[in-house]
Design a protein around this motif. Sequence first.
Motif, short mmCIF file in Angstrom:
data_model
loop_
_atom_site.label_atom_id
_atom_site.label_comp_id
_atom_site.label_asym_id
_atom_site.label_seq_id
_atom_site.Cartn_x
_atom_site.Cartn_y
_atom_site.Cartn_z
N LEU A 66 41.40 34.64 39.27
CA LEU A 66 40.47 34.74 37.65
C LEU A 66 41.23 33.94 36.98
O LEU A 66 42.34 34.50 36.61
CB LEU A 66 39.82 36.03 37.29
CG LEU A 66 39.16 37.26 37.90
CD1 LEU A 66 39.02 38.44 37.16
CD2 LEU A 66 38.26 36.34 38.29
N MET A 67 40.95 33.04 36.89
CA MET A 67 41.61 31.78 35.80
C MET A 67 40.10 31.44 34.65
O MET A 67 39.63 30.67 34.71
CB MET A 67 41.82 30.69 36.25
CG MET A 67 42.45 30.44 38.36
SD MET A 67 43.10 29.03 39.04
CE MET A 67 43.47 29.54 40.13
N GLY A 68 41.12 31.69 33.71
CA GLY A 68 40.88 31.48 32.13
C GLY A 68 40.59 32.50 31.15
O GLY A 68 42.44 32.48 31.08
N ASP A 69 40.08 32.81 29.83
CA ASP A 69 40.22 33.12 29.10
C ASP A 69 40.21 34.84 28.90
O ASP A 69 39.89 34.93 29.92
CB ASP A 69 39.29 32.47 27.46
CG ASP A 69 38.09 32.45 27.69
OD1 ASP A 69 37.57 33.59 28.40
OD2 ASP A 69 37.31 31.86 27.51
N SER A 70 40.19 36.01 28.29
CA SER A 70 40.07 36.74 28.31
C SER A 70 38.14 37.84 28.08
O SER A 70 38.21 38.70 28.57
CB SER A 70 40.22 37.61 26.67
OG SER A 70 39.72 36.86 25.69
N THR A 71 37.33 36.26 28.43
CA THR A 71 35.82 37.04 28.60
C THR A 71 36.12 36.96 30.16
O THR A 71 35.38 38.13 30.51
CB THR A 71 35.08 36.06 28.72
OG1 THR A 71 35.51 34.46 29.06
CG2 THR A 71 34.60 35.30 26.61
N LEU A 72 37.14 37.00 30.67
CA LEU A 72 37.50 37.02 32.65
C LEU A 72 38.56 38.03 32.88
O LEU A 72 38.19 39.36 33.52
CB LEU A 72 38.29 35.67 33.70
CG LEU A 72 36.87 34.75 34.15
CD1 LEU A 72 37.95 33.13 35.16
CD2 LEU A 72 36.30 36.44 35.26
#
Length: 262
Positions: A66-72
Amino acid sequence: GRADRADAEIYNCSKTEREKCKIGMQSPVPSGYALQNAWHPVFCSVSDFNTVDKIQLCLKRKIIYLMGDSTLRKWIYYFTKRVPTLKLFDLHGTGKFKRHMAIDPERDTLIQWKKHGNPFVTMEWYLIKDDDYIAREIDKVPGDKDTAIVITLGQHFRPFPIEVFIKRLLNIRLAIKRLLLRSPDTKVIIKAENTREMYVDAERFSDFHGYIQYVAMKNIFESLHIGFIDAQDMTIACDTNIGHPPDHVLWNQIIMFLTYIC
Protein backbone atom coordinates in the motif's frame (compact mmCIF):
# COMPACT_ATOMS: atom_id res chain seq x y z
CA GLY A 1 -34.12 9.45 -25.29
CA ARG A 2 -31.52 6.85 -26.32
CA ALA A 3 -29.07 8.02 -23.66
CA ASP A 4 -31.70 7.69 -20.92
CA ARG A 5 -32.53 4.16 -22.01
CA ALA A 6 -28.83 3.22 -22.05
CA ASP A 7 -28.39 4.60 -18.51
CA ALA A 8 -31.45 2.69 -17.34
CA GLU A 9 -30.05 -0.53 -18.80
CA ILE A 10 -26.78 -0.02 -16.91
CA TYR A 11 -28.42 0.69 -13.57
CA ASN A 12 -31.01 -2.08 -13.89
CA CYS A 13 -28.36 -4.66 -14.69
CA SER A 14 -28.13 -7.18 -11.84
CA LYS A 15 -24.88 -8.42 -10.32
CA THR A 16 -25.12 -11.77 -12.07
CA GLU A 17 -25.40 -10.10 -15.49
CA ARG A 18 -22.14 -8.23 -15.11
CA GLU A 19 -18.66 -9.66 -15.41
CA LYS A 20 -16.52 -9.79 -12.29
CA CYS A 21 -14.29 -6.75 -11.78
CA LYS A 22 -10.93 -7.47 -13.38
CA ILE A 23 -7.64 -5.69 -13.88
CA GLY A 24 -7.72 -3.71 -17.12
CA MET A 25 -11.41 -2.79 -17.10
CA GLN A 26 -12.24 0.85 -17.85
CA SER A 27 -14.08 2.70 -15.09
CA PRO A 28 -16.80 5.02 -16.49
CA VAL A 29 -18.18 8.22 -14.97
CA PRO A 30 -20.19 7.79 -12.83
CA SER A 31 -18.64 4.45 -11.95
CA GLY A 32 -21.32 3.12 -9.61
CA TYR A 33 -23.93 3.84 -6.98
CA ALA A 34 -24.37 3.30 -3.24
CA LEU A 35 -27.33 1.42 -1.80
CA GLN A 36 -27.72 0.48 1.88
CA ASN A 37 -24.03 1.23 2.58
CA ALA A 38 -22.90 -1.06 -0.25
CA TRP A 39 -21.07 0.11 -3.38
CA HIS A 40 -22.27 -1.27 -6.72
CA PRO A 41 -19.98 -0.64 -9.72
CA VAL A 42 -21.96 -0.22 -12.94
CA PHE A 43 -19.28 -1.76 -15.16
CA CYS A 44 -18.54 -4.97 -13.24
CA SER A 45 -19.57 -7.11 -10.29
CA VAL A 46 -17.73 -7.41 -6.96
CA SER A 47 -17.26 -10.76 -5.23
CA ASP A 48 -18.68 -11.80 -1.88
CA PHE A 49 -16.26 -11.49 1.05
CA ASN A 50 -18.75 -11.65 3.89
CA THR A 51 -16.75 -14.13 6.00
CA VAL A 52 -13.25 -14.11 7.45
CA ASP A 53 -12.51 -17.44 5.72
CA LYS A 54 -13.17 -15.92 2.27
CA ILE A 55 -10.91 -12.96 3.00
CA GLN A 56 -8.14 -15.22 4.33
CA LEU A 57 -8.39 -17.47 1.28
CA CYS A 58 -8.06 -14.48 -1.03
CA LEU A 59 -5.09 -13.08 0.92
CA LYS A 60 -3.27 -16.41 1.19
CA ARG A 61 0.35 -16.16 -0.07
CA LYS A 62 -0.24 -12.54 -1.12
CA ILE A 63 2.29 -9.73 -0.75
CA ILE A 64 0.46 -6.40 -0.81
CA TYR A 65 2.14 -3.00 -0.96
CA LEU A 66 0.00 0.00 0.00
CA MET A 67 1.71 3.18 -1.20
CA GLY A 68 0.32 6.62 -0.52
CA ASP A 69 -1.38 8.74 2.09
CA SER A 70 -3.27 8.02 5.30
CA THR A 71 -6.47 7.05 3.48
CA LEU A 72 -4.58 3.87 2.53
CA ARG A 73 -3.03 3.54 5.98
CA LYS A 74 -6.60 3.13 7.25
CA TRP A 75 -6.83 0.00 5.06
CA ILE A 76 -4.13 -1.82 7.01
CA TYR A 77 -5.86 -0.97 10.30
CA TYR A 78 -9.17 -2.21 8.90
CA PHE A 79 -7.63 -5.43 7.59
CA THR A 80 -6.22 -6.27 11.04
CA LYS A 81 -9.58 -5.49 12.62
CA ARG A 82 -11.53 -7.60 10.14
CA VAL A 83 -9.09 -10.53 9.96
CA PRO A 84 -7.95 -11.69 13.44
CA THR A 85 -4.98 -13.69 12.09
CA LEU A 86 -3.43 -10.55 10.55
CA LYS A 87 -1.21 -8.92 13.16
CA LEU A 88 0.65 -5.61 13.00
CA PHE A 89 4.43 -6.03 13.20
CA ASP A 90 6.42 -3.30 14.96
CA LEU A 91 9.11 -2.00 12.62
CA HIS A 92 10.46 0.38 15.30
CA GLY A 93 9.50 3.53 13.46
CA THR A 94 8.29 6.83 14.91
CA GLY A 95 4.74 8.20 14.90
CA LYS A 96 1.72 7.17 12.88
CA PHE A 97 3.41 7.90 9.54
CA LYS A 98 6.06 5.23 10.03
CA ARG A 99 6.05 2.19 7.78
CA HIS A 100 3.31 -0.25 8.81
CA MET A 101 3.37 -3.99 8.25
CA ALA A 102 0.76 -6.67 8.97
CA ILE A 103 1.53 -10.39 8.64
CA ASP A 104 -0.31 -13.69 8.82
CA PRO A 105 2.52 -16.27 9.14
CA GLU A 106 0.25 -19.29 8.76
CA ARG A 107 -1.00 -18.13 5.38
CA ASP A 108 2.16 -16.34 4.20
CA THR A 109 0.30 -13.04 3.89
CA LEU A 110 2.14 -9.73 4.12
CA ILE A 111 0.57 -6.27 3.86
CA GLN A 112 2.73 -3.14 4.01
CA TRP A 113 1.83 0.55 4.03
CA LYS A 114 4.34 3.27 3.32
CA LYS A 115 3.70 6.99 2.95
CA HIS A 116 4.41 8.76 -0.32
CA GLY A 117 7.21 11.29 -0.65
CA ASN A 118 6.97 15.07 -0.43
CA PRO A 119 4.79 17.05 -0.47
CA PHE A 120 3.32 15.59 2.72
CA VAL A 121 1.32 18.15 4.70
CA THR A 122 0.95 17.29 8.39
CA MET A 123 1.33 18.71 11.89
CA GLU A 124 2.70 15.36 13.11
CA TRP A 125 6.37 14.42 13.51
CA TYR A 126 7.78 11.78 11.19
CA LEU A 127 11.21 10.49 10.20
CA ILE A 128 12.47 10.90 6.64
CA LYS A 129 15.27 8.28 6.80
CA ASP A 130 13.11 5.66 5.09
CA ASP A 131 11.28 8.05 2.76
CA ASP A 132 11.20 7.53 -0.97
CA TYR A 133 9.00 8.45 -3.90
CA ILE A 134 6.37 5.95 -5.04
CA ALA A 135 8.05 5.49 -8.43
CA ARG A 136 11.27 4.41 -6.72
CA GLU A 137 9.37 2.12 -4.35
CA ILE A 138 7.71 0.44 -7.35
CA ASP A 139 11.12 -0.08 -8.95
CA LYS A 140 12.18 -2.08 -5.85
CA VAL A 141 9.27 -4.53 -6.18
CA PRO A 142 10.20 -7.77 -8.00
CA GLY A 143 6.55 -8.63 -8.59
CA ASP A 144 4.73 -11.87 -9.44
CA LYS A 145 1.17 -13.20 -9.72
CA ASP A 146 0.74 -13.05 -5.93
CA THR A 147 1.98 -9.47 -5.58
CA ALA A 148 -0.39 -6.49 -5.57
CA ILE A 149 0.32 -2.78 -5.34
CA VAL A 150 -2.26 -0.17 -4.37
CA ILE A 151 -1.40 3.48 -4.97
CA THR A 152 -3.17 6.63 -3.86
CA LEU A 153 -2.08 10.22 -3.65
CA GLY A 154 -3.67 13.62 -4.03
CA GLN A 155 -4.82 15.05 -0.69
CA HIS A 156 -1.36 16.39 0.18
CA PHE A 157 -0.88 17.80 -3.32
CA ARG A 158 -3.97 20.02 -3.29
CA PRO A 159 -2.25 23.21 -2.00
CA PHE A 160 0.46 23.02 -4.68
CA PRO A 161 0.50 23.76 -8.43
CA ILE A 162 -1.16 21.03 -10.50
CA GLU A 163 2.11 20.59 -12.43
CA VAL A 164 3.68 19.02 -9.32
CA PHE A 165 0.92 16.41 -9.14
CA ILE A 166 0.95 15.67 -12.88
CA LYS A 167 4.73 15.21 -12.94
CA ARG A 168 4.48 12.78 -10.00
CA LEU A 169 1.74 10.79 -11.78
CA LEU A 170 3.79 10.59 -14.97
CA ASN A 171 6.80 9.24 -13.05
CA ILE A 172 4.58 6.64 -11.36
CA ARG A 173 3.10 5.69 -14.73
CA LEU A 174 6.59 5.02 -16.10
CA ALA A 175 7.46 2.94 -13.01
CA ILE A 176 4.27 0.88 -13.45
CA LYS A 177 5.15 0.25 -17.09
CA ARG A 178 8.62 -0.94 -16.04
CA LEU A 179 7.08 -3.21 -13.40
CA LEU A 180 4.57 -4.75 -15.82
CA LEU A 181 7.33 -5.25 -18.39
CA ARG A 182 9.47 -7.31 -15.99
CA SER A 183 6.52 -8.92 -14.19
CA PRO A 184 3.26 -8.71 -16.17
CA ASP A 185 1.34 -10.82 -13.65
CA THR A 186 1.74 -8.24 -10.87
CA LYS A 187 -1.56 -6.54 -10.04
CA VAL A 188 -1.58 -2.75 -9.79
CA ILE A 189 -4.61 -0.88 -8.47
CA ILE A 190 -5.03 2.89 -8.34
CA LYS A 191 -7.31 4.26 -5.62
CA ALA A 192 -8.53 7.74 -6.48
CA GLU A 193 -8.57 10.36 -3.75
CA ASN A 194 -11.80 10.84 -1.83
CA THR A 195 -13.75 13.95 -0.93
CA ARG A 196 -13.00 15.68 2.35
CA GLU A 197 -14.22 18.30 4.84
CA MET A 198 -15.00 21.78 3.56
CA TYR A 199 -14.09 23.59 6.78
CA VAL A 200 -10.36 22.71 6.68
CA ASP A 201 -8.65 25.56 4.80
CA ALA A 202 -11.06 25.25 1.87
CA GLU A 203 -9.12 27.63 -0.34
CA ARG A 204 -6.14 25.26 -0.48
CA PHE A 205 -7.60 21.84 0.32
CA SER A 206 -11.11 21.92 -1.15
CA ASP A 207 -12.60 19.27 -3.41
CA PHE A 208 -12.33 21.71 -6.32
CA HIS A 209 -8.60 20.96 -6.41
CA GLY A 210 -9.27 17.29 -5.66
CA TYR A 211 -11.61 16.92 -8.60
CA ILE A 212 -9.09 18.44 -11.04
CA GLN A 213 -6.47 15.99 -9.74
CA TYR A 214 -8.96 13.12 -10.03
CA VAL A 215 -9.54 13.93 -13.71
CA ALA A 216 -5.79 14.19 -14.33
CA MET A 217 -5.20 10.82 -12.60
CA LYS A 218 -7.88 9.05 -14.65
CA ASN A 219 -6.48 10.43 -17.92
CA ILE A 220 -2.85 9.59 -17.14
CA PHE A 221 -3.49 5.99 -16.03
CA GLU A 222 -6.31 5.26 -18.48
CA SER A 223 -4.39 3.15 -20.99
CA LEU A 224 -2.47 1.03 -18.44
CA HIS A 225 -3.45 -2.54 -17.55
CA ILE A 226 -4.47 -1.71 -13.98
CA GLY A 227 -7.48 -1.75 -11.68
CA PHE A 228 -9.20 1.45 -10.59
CA ILE A 229 -11.08 2.11 -7.33
CA ASP A 230 -13.14 5.26 -7.74
CA ALA A 231 -13.03 6.59 -4.17
CA GLN A 232 -14.17 9.98 -5.49
CA ASP A 233 -17.48 8.57 -6.70
CA MET A 234 -17.80 6.30 -3.64
CA THR A 235 -17.49 9.10 -1.11
CA ILE A 236 -19.82 11.37 -3.07
CA ALA A 237 -22.45 8.63 -3.33
CA CYS A 238 -22.08 7.74 0.37
CA ASP A 239 -22.20 11.45 1.34
CA THR A 240 -19.11 11.17 3.53
CA ASN A 241 -17.43 14.56 3.42
CA ILE A 242 -14.58 13.57 5.69
CA GLY A 243 -10.88 13.10 4.94
CA HIS A 244 -10.90 9.64 6.51
CA PRO A 245 -14.18 7.99 5.48
CA PRO A 246 -16.06 5.66 7.88
CA ASP A 247 -15.48 1.91 7.99
CA HIS A 248 -18.30 0.94 5.63
CA VAL A 249 -16.72 3.07 2.89
CA LEU A 250 -13.27 1.56 3.56
CA TRP A 251 -14.79 -1.91 3.40
CA ASN A 252 -16.39 -1.20 0.00
CA GLN A 253 -13.02 -0.06 -1.31
CA ILE A 254 -11.34 -3.19 0.06
CA ILE A 255 -14.04 -5.46 -1.39
CA MET A 256 -13.31 -4.03 -4.83
CA PHE A 257 -9.57 -4.49 -4.24
CA LEU A 258 -10.03 -8.13 -3.16
CA THR A 259 -12.20 -8.76 -6.22
CA TYR A 260 -9.44 -7.41 -8.46
CA ILE A 261 -6.71 -9.62 -6.98
CA CYS A 262 -8.77 -12.81 -6.56
